[in-house]
Design an enzyme around this catalytic site. Structure first.
Site, mmCIF file in Angstrom:
data_model
loop_
_atom_site.group_PDB
_atom_site.id
_atom_site.type_symbol
_atom_site.label_atom_id
_atom_site.label_comp_id
_atom_site.label_asym_id
_atom_site.label_seq_id
_atom_site.Cartn_x
_atom_site.Cartn_y
_atom_site.Cartn_z
ATOM 1 N N ILE A 164 0.963 -1.122 0.016
ATOM 2 C CA ILE A 164 -0.054 0.039 0.017
ATOM 3 C C ILE A 164 0.920 1.203 0.062
ATOM 4 C CG2 ILE A 164 -1.904 1.373 1.396
ATOM 5 C CD1 ILE A 164 -2.811 -1.343 2.155
ATOM 6 N N ARG A 185 11.851 -1.272 8.363
ATOM 7 C CA ARG A 185 13.068 -2.351 8.777
ATOM 8 C C ARG A 185 14.279 -2.254 7.933
ATOM 9 N NH1 ARG A 185 8.256 -5.414 10.414
ATOM 10 N NH2 ARG A 185 8.384 -6.341 8.647
ATOM 11 N N ARG A 244 -3.062 1.671 10.838
ATOM 12 C CA ARG A 244 -3.967 1.004 12.160
ATOM 13 C C ARG A 244 -4.202 2.237 13.123
ATOM 14 N NH1 ARG A 244 -6.141 -1.788 9.464
ATOM 15 N NH2 ARG A 244 -5.927 -4.331 9.448
ATOM 16 N N HIS A 292 -12.949 4.809 8.822
ATOM 17 C CA HIS A 292 -12.368 3.723 8.170
ATOM 18 C C HIS A 292 -12.794 2.933 6.937
ATOM 19 C CE1 HIS A 292 -9.642 -0.073 9.667
ATOM 20 N NE2 HIS A 292 -9.598 -0.027 8.461
ATOM 21 N N ILE A 293 -12.858 3.809 5.796
ATOM 22 C CA ILE A 293 -13.332 3.526 4.453
ATOM 23 C C ILE A 293 -12.227 3.325 3.514
ATOM 24 C CG2 ILE A 293 -15.504 4.505 4.977
ATOM 25 C CD1 ILE A 293 -14.491 7.271 3.437
ATOM 26 N N GLY A 294 -10.986 2.863 3.772
ATOM 27 C CA GLY A 294 -9.960 2.759 2.890
ATOM 28 C C GLY A 294 -10.290 1.915 1.731
#
Length: 327
Positions: A164, A185, A244, A292-294
């Site tokens: 994403i 990372r 998140r 939260h409508i991704g």
């Protein structure tokens, strides 16, 4: 297949028809569905999974040891209609040899599009503008009224250049972004595609005009965006989170926004969800919060539903899943 051989499947919510049709057509499932758009109550979840061979669940369903115990030894597969899996007790599920299906990739484009839309809406103050039109605040043209920040010539930082994150970066480049920094990372070979520069987090925060969070929720990223994090950002920078909710310390974000430490924030994820209507963040004009409508396009949700159903059927028959979580 006789009624005795039919495998019990508990579906924790009403899902798009694409998935239900696949399950019904398979002719091997005794389907029990919590037929509502609202989450299944905990007591009903525990009752519904009893004796189930498969569970089809959503992000809002906490599948922990209690649920696994309630399901019992028949449980072969858990298929979640989501990319995220932090609602699943993965260690316990692995210990019991239960397979897990999830839906990566299919919602990448929809989430990336929504992220760009949220970034632009926040930076250019679109919700404020709409409100001013409605409440009569729009009078004459004023040189600095509702001025925001543009992408052209800017430096954008992406925290977590996964599927994403990369899709977001691809969409932002044509806006004339000057530099694209990313952190995570380790460096990603695919970053070359967007001329991405791998930098430490502190460098990204201090140099970027836009900071986009697109990382997974892990023990390392929980509460990552806190007071110290925001203090390293420019006062003119925009913060966007579509990953998140728990990645952000919302009290610290409120302080950063209300004190002018950062210019604005756009969130598609919060803690909790839904965010209470009296939450302090909702009092701020420089904070845009979406529910939260991704992945909320008709086509994406349909594909997610179908993939979730096919993952479940593969788990029930012991065959290869289209998208299995490797634990």
């Amino acid at each position: 297949m006789s009624a005795q051989q039919m495998m019990k499947v508990f579906v924790t919510r009403r899902i798009p028809q694409e998935g239900m049709k696949i399950l019904q057509k398979a002719g091997m499932c005794n389907l029990s569905v919590w037929d509502s758009d609202e989450p299944v109550p905990r007591a009903e979840l525990l009752k519904g999974v009893a004796g189930a061979h498969g569970i089809l669940c959503l992000l809002s369903d906490k599948i922990d040891t209690e649920v696994l115990d309630a399901a019992g030894p028949n449980l072969k597969v858990i298929s979640t209609l989501s990319v995220g899996f932090d609602h699943l007790a993965i260690d316990e599920i692995k210990k019991r040899g239960i397979r897990v299906g999830y839906t990566p990739d299919v919602l990448t484009d929809a989430t990336a599009e929504l992220t760009v839309a949220l970034l632009l809406a926040t930076a250019r103050r679109l919700p404020e503008g709409v409100e001013e039109v409605k409440n009569g605040g729009w009078s004459t043209w004023k040189p600095l009224w509702l001025c925001g920040y543009g992408l052209s010539g800017s430096t954008v930082g992406v925290i977590g250049l996964g599927r994403i994150g990369l899709a977001i970066a691809r969409r932002l480049k044509p806006f004339g972004v000057k530099r694209l920094l990313y952190t995570g990372r380790q460096p990603k070979p695919q970053a070359q595609e967007v001329d991405g520069e791998y930098v430490p987090l502190d460098t990204l925060l201090s140099e970027c005009d836009f900071v986009v969070v697109s990382c997974s929720l892990t023990p390392d990223t929980q509460g990552l965006c806190d007071k110290t994090f925001f203090s390293k950002m420019k006062k003119t920078s925009i913060f966007i989170n579509t990953s998140r909710g728990a990645v952000v310390n919302q009290e610290d974000l409120f302080e950063a926004l209300s004190s002018g430490q950062i210019a604005a924030a756009g969130l598609d994820v919060t803690t909790p969800e839904p965010l209470p209507t009296d939450h302090p963040l909702l009092t701020l004009k420089n904070c845009v919060v979406l529910p939260h409508i991704g992945s909320a396009t008709y086509s994406t949700r349909g594909v997610m539903s179908a993939l979730t159903a096919n993952n479940l059927l593969a788990g029930l028959t012991g065959s290869e899943m289209p998208s299995e979580l490797k634990m």
